[in-house]
Design a protein around this motif. Structure first.
Motif, PDB file in Angstrom:
ATOM      1  N   ALA A 119       0.827  -1.138   0.113  1.00  9.48           N
ATOM      2  CA  ALA A 119      -0.097  -0.194   0.070  1.00  9.48           C
ATOM      3  C   ALA A 119       0.777   1.008  -0.054  1.00  9.48           C
ATOM      4  O   ALA A 119       0.589   2.209  -0.728  1.00  9.48           O
ATOM      5  N   SER A 120       1.905   1.266   0.777  1.00  7.44           N
ATOM      6  CA  SER A 120       3.012   2.428   0.824  1.00  7.44           C
ATOM      7  C   SER A 120       3.680   2.539  -0.340  1.00  7.44           C
ATOM      8  O   SER A 120       3.576   3.738  -0.811  1.00  7.44           O
ATOM      9  N   MET A 121       4.061   1.558  -1.009  1.00  8.19           N
ATOM     10  CA  MET A 121       4.554   1.424  -2.464  1.00  8.19           C
ATOM     11  C   MET A 121       3.530   2.024  -3.458  1.00  8.19           C
ATOM     12  O   MET A 121       4.149   2.736  -4.411  1.00  8.19           O
TER      13      MET A 121
ATOM     14  N   HIS B 197      -6.268  13.115 -11.453  1.00  7.79           N
ATOM     15  CA  HIS B 197      -6.840  12.039 -10.858  1.00  7.79           C
ATOM     16  C   HIS B 197      -5.852  10.506 -11.261  1.00  7.79           C
ATOM     17  O   HIS B 197      -5.278  10.637 -12.163  1.00  7.79           O
ATOM     18  N   GLY B 198      -6.232   9.612 -10.496  1.00  8.25           N
ATOM     19  CA  GLY B 198      -5.704   8.212 -10.964  1.00  8.25           C
ATOM     20  C   GLY B 198      -5.618   7.548  -9.606  1.00  8.25           C
ATOM     21  O   GLY B 198      -6.182   7.774  -8.590  1.00  8.25           O
ATOM     22  N   TYR B 199      -5.144   6.259  -9.939  1.00 11.16           N
ATOM     23  CA  TYR B 199      -4.929   5.208  -8.794  1.00 11.16           C
ATOM     24  C   TYR B 199      -3.815   4.383  -9.245  1.00 11.16           C
ATOM     25  O   TYR B 199      -3.554   4.167 -10.467  1.00 11.16           O
ATOM     26  N   VAL B 200      -3.172   3.634  -8.309  1.00 13.56           N
ATOM     27  CA  VAL B 200      -2.370   2.498  -8.369  1.00 13.56           C
ATOM     28  C   VAL B 200      -3.008   1.296  -7.668  1.00 13.56           C
ATOM     29  O   VAL B 200      -3.434   1.396  -6.535  1.00 13.56           O
ATOM     30  N   ALA B 201      -3.105   0.093  -8.225  1.00 19.05           N
ATOM     31  CA  ALA B 201      -3.785  -1.031  -7.755  1.00 19.05           C
ATOM     32  C   ALA B 201      -3.218  -2.280  -8.041  1.00 19.05           C
ATOM     33  O   ALA B 201      -2.410  -2.526  -8.893  1.00 19.05           O
ATOM     34  N   THR B 202      -3.736  -3.328  -7.225  1.00 19.80           N
ATOM     35  CA  THR B 202      -3.138  -4.717  -7.459  1.00 19.80           C
ATOM     36  C   THR B 202      -4.591  -5.498  -7.802  1.00 19.80           C
ATOM     37  O   THR B 202      -5.615  -5.054  -7.725  1.00 19.80           O
ATOM     38  N   ILE B 203      -4.260  -6.668  -8.422  1.00 19.08           N
ATOM     39  CA  ILE B 203      -5.332  -7.752  -8.615  1.00 19.08           C
ATOM     40  C   ILE B 203      -5.323  -8.623  -7.431  1.00 19.08           C
ATOM     41  O   ILE B 203      -4.247  -9.388  -7.376  1.00 19.08           O
ATOM     42  N   ASP B 204      -6.380  -8.932  -6.972  1.00 22.29           N
ATOM     43  CA  ASP B 204      -6.290 -10.059  -5.934  1.00 22.29           C
ATOM     44  C   ASP B 204      -6.260 -11.267  -6.535  1.00 22.29           C
ATOM     45  O   ASP B 204      -6.880 -11.743  -7.599  1.00 22.29           O
ATOM     46  N   PRO B 205      -5.250 -12.186  -6.215  1.00 25.61           N
ATOM     47  CA  PRO B 205      -4.980 -13.462  -7.125  1.00 25.61           C
ATOM     48  C   PRO B 205      -5.846 -14.654  -6.757  1.00 25.61           C
ATOM     49  O   PRO B 205      -5.923 -15.329  -7.652  1.00 25.61           O
ATOM     50  N   VAL B 206      -6.629 -14.354  -5.787  1.00 23.63           N
ATOM     51  CA  VAL B 206      -7.942 -15.436  -5.470  1.00 23.63           C
ATOM     52  C   VAL B 206      -9.079 -14.862  -6.373  1.00 23.63           C
ATOM     53  O   VAL B 206      -9.667 -15.744  -7.019  1.00 23.63           O
ATOM     54  N   THR B 207      -9.577 -13.838  -6.138  1.00 22.18           N
ATOM     55  CA  THR B 207     -10.809 -13.404  -6.528  1.00 22.18           C
ATOM     56  C   THR B 207     -10.623 -12.525  -7.892  1.00 22.18           C
ATOM     57  O   THR B 207     -11.749 -12.482  -8.567  1.00 22.18           O
ATOM     58  N   GLY B 208      -9.579 -12.244  -8.465  1.00 23.31           N
ATOM     59  CA  GLY B 208      -9.386 -11.163  -9.442  1.00 23.31           C
ATOM     60  C   GLY B 208      -9.730 -10.018  -9.535  1.00 23.31           C
ATOM     61  O   GLY B 208      -9.917  -9.146 -10.298  1.00 23.31           O
ATOM     62  N   ASP B 209     -10.439  -9.528  -8.200  1.00 25.67           N
ATOM     63  CA  ASP B 209     -10.728  -8.203  -8.029  1.00 25.67           C
ATOM     64  C   ASP B 209      -9.711  -7.127  -8.079  1.00 25.67           C
ATOM     65  O   ASP B 209      -8.666  -7.334  -7.781  1.00 25.67           O
ATOM     66  N   LEU B 210      -9.953  -5.912  -8.400  1.00 20.28           N
ATOM     67  CA  LEU B 210      -9.133  -4.836  -8.520  1.00 20.28           C
ATOM     68  C   LEU B 210      -9.010  -4.070  -7.305  1.00 20.28           C
ATOM     69  O   LEU B 210     -10.120  -3.773  -6.670  1.00 20.28           O
ATOM     70  N   VAL B 211      -7.955  -3.994  -6.636  1.00 20.28           N
ATOM     71  CA  VAL B 211      -7.814  -3.597  -5.172  1.00 20.28           C
ATOM     72  C   VAL B 211      -6.975  -2.335  -5.216  1.00 20.28           C
ATOM     73  O   VAL B 211      -5.711  -2.280  -5.518  1.00 20.28           O
TER      74      VAL B 211
ATOM     75  N   LEU C 194      -6.687   5.905  -2.469  1.00 17.86           N
ATOM     76  CA  LEU C 194      -8.254   6.140  -2.732  1.00 17.86           C
ATOM     77  C   LEU C 194      -8.390   7.187  -3.762  1.00 17.86           C
ATOM     78  O   LEU C 194      -7.712   8.111  -3.985  1.00 17.86           O
ATOM     79  N   THR C 195      -9.410   7.097  -4.711  1.00 16.50           N
ATOM     80  CA  THR C 195      -9.718   7.834  -5.769  1.00 16.50           C
ATOM     81  C   THR C 195     -11.175   8.149  -5.756  1.00 16.50           C
ATOM     82  O   THR C 195     -11.973   7.156  -5.869  1.00 16.50           O
ATOM     83  N   GLU C 196     -11.577   8.875  -6.400  1.00 14.52           N
ATOM     84  CA  GLU C 196     -13.077   9.373  -6.795  1.00 14.52           C
ATOM     85  C   GLU C 196     -13.218   8.929  -8.307  1.00 14.52           C
ATOM     86  O   GLU C 196     -14.224   8.613  -8.338  1.00 14.52           O
ATOM     87  N   MET C 197     -12.351   8.239  -9.230  1.00 19.16           N
ATOM     88  CA  MET C 197     -12.576   7.985 -10.252  1.00 19.16           C
ATOM     89  C   MET C 197     -13.382   6.441  -9.982  1.00 19.16           C
ATOM     90  O   MET C 197     -14.150   6.261 -10.997  1.00 19.16           O
ATOM     91  N   LEU C 198     -13.211   5.795  -8.925  1.00 25.16           N
ATOM     92  CA  LEU C 198     -14.011   4.265  -8.921  1.00 25.16           C
ATOM     93  C   LEU C 198     -15.085   4.411  -7.879  1.00 25.16           C
ATOM     94  O   LEU C 198     -15.761   3.644  -7.743  1.00 25.16           O
ATOM     95  N   ASP C 199     -15.465   5.657  -7.568  1.00 26.65           N
ATOM     96  CA  ASP C 199     -16.683   5.836  -6.569  1.00 26.65           C
ATOM     97  C   ASP C 199     -17.921   5.615  -7.680  1.00 26.65           C
ATOM     98  O   ASP C 199     -17.899   5.658  -8.736  1.00 26.65           O
ATOM     99  N   GLY C 200     -18.934   4.916  -6.677  1.00 27.62           N
ATOM    100  CA  GLY C 200     -20.204   4.402  -7.525  1.00 27.62           C
ATOM    101  C   GLY C 200     -20.139   3.014  -8.085  1.00 27.62           C
ATOM    102  O   GLY C 200     -20.979   2.504  -8.277  1.00 27.62           O
TER     103      GLY C 200
ATOM    104  N   ARG D 236      -8.902   0.638   3.929  1.00 27.48           N
ATOM    105  CA  ARG D 236      -9.277   2.017   3.258  1.00 27.48           C
ATOM    106  C   ARG D 236      -8.948   1.669   1.773  1.00 27.48           C
ATOM    107  O   ARG D 236      -8.572   2.457   1.145  1.00 27.48           O
ATOM    108  N   ARG D 237      -9.352   0.445   1.446  1.00 28.01           N
ATOM    109  CA  ARG D 237      -9.055  -0.039   0.065  1.00 28.01           C
ATOM    110  C   ARG D 237     -10.244   0.112  -0.875  1.00 28.01           C
ATOM    111  O   ARG D 237     -11.320  -0.186  -0.479  1.00 28.01           O
ATOM    112  N   VAL D 238      -9.916   0.613  -2.225  1.00 30.44           N
ATOM    113  CA  VAL D 238     -11.045   0.473  -3.065  1.00 30.44           C
ATOM    114  C   VAL D 238     -11.261  -0.850  -3.683  1.00 30.44           C
ATOM    115  O   VAL D 238      -9.950  -1.172  -4.530  1.00 30.44           O
ATOM    116  N   VAL D 239     -12.097  -1.645  -3.711  1.00 28.73           N
ATOM    117  CA  VAL D 239     -12.284  -2.860  -4.471  1.00 28.73           C
ATOM    118  C   VAL D 239     -13.266  -2.964  -5.352  1.00 28.73           C
ATOM    119  O   VAL D 239     -14.490  -2.656  -5.385  1.00 28.73           O
TER     120      VAL D 239
END
Length: 218
Positions: A57-59, A75-89, A93-99, A108-111
């Motif tokens: 998260a810090s990186m 705006h923007g974000y940096v995310a990882t992919i959950d290797p189990v669910t495939g979710d974007l994590v 925090l960014t307004e781009m993914l709200d809603g 405080r992660r956006v999934v």
């Protein structure tokens, strides 16, 4: 009988060799400055990358800060992919993914989950679905564009880079609404940051495997 004098066509002023040379020098100088900015950003990330105390998260936040600095993106974000669910994590925090997301209060992660068809939604998902970096300065005309729901950021331009380890999709960097148009120079620069973040993700994967091995041995 007097023969009329032919009119001379006005000649457009030709660009002088000096002007062309000055343009080439300016272009080369600007390219050098950009390379120096990228090198400085990579140097800033090297220490945290090799530190065993730096969380993913810090990186992600450090990479995001450098990406915004290189492009001026709002705006923007940096995310990882959950290797189990495939979710974007998203770890930034960014307004781009709200809603269209679920926020976990503890970290405080956006999934964001994939759709029923296994594809990621929206324009930002295009890079993940195709596993190909792309940019557009006219998002509304892009085939993958969808209407922006109320309360979310209106995109004027977007740059997105999937992060891969081999053939495995492991993350993403997305930037939006820079003050000037994105170009291939920006795409290459953020691609370099994506390589650094890929190494950070690989390190966390390796550490997880080691912890599992140690627990099994005990």
């Amino acid at each position: 009988m007097n023969t009329p004098t032919p009119r001379r066509r006005k000649q457009k002023p030709k660009q002088t060799r000096s002007a062309r040379g000055e343009g080439a020098v300016f272009g080369a100088t600007e390219q050098l400055h950009q390379e120096l900015r990228v090198a400085s950003a990579l140097a800033e990330l090297y220490g945290p990358l090799i530190s065993p105390t730096t969380s993913i998260a810090s990186m992600a936040m450090l990479v995001f800060d450098q990406a915004r600095r290189l492009t001026g993106s709002e705006h923007g974000y940096v995310a990882t992919i959950d290797p189990v669910t495939g979710d974007l994590v998203s770890h930034t925090l960014t307004e781009m993914l709200d809603g269209q997301c679920m926020v976990t209060d503890a970290e405080r992660r956006v999934v964001v989950s994939r759709g029923p068809d296994g594809r990621y939604p929206g324009l930002w998902g295009h890079a993940l679905n195709t596993r190909t970096p792309f940019l557009t300065n006219a998002p509304e005309h892009h085939p993958a564009a969808r209407g922006t729901p109320a309360g979310r950021v209106s995109l004027a331009r977007i740059l997105a880079i999937p992060i891969l380890l081999g053939n495995e999709l492991v993350g993403q960097i997305v930037l939006a609404n820079a003050p000037t148009a994105y170009d291939e120079t920006h795409l290459a620069a953020i691609g370099r940051l994506a390589e650094v973040f890929a190494l950070a993700i690989q390190r966390t994967h390796t550490e997880a495997v080691l912890r599992e091995s140690q627990a099994w041995l005990q």
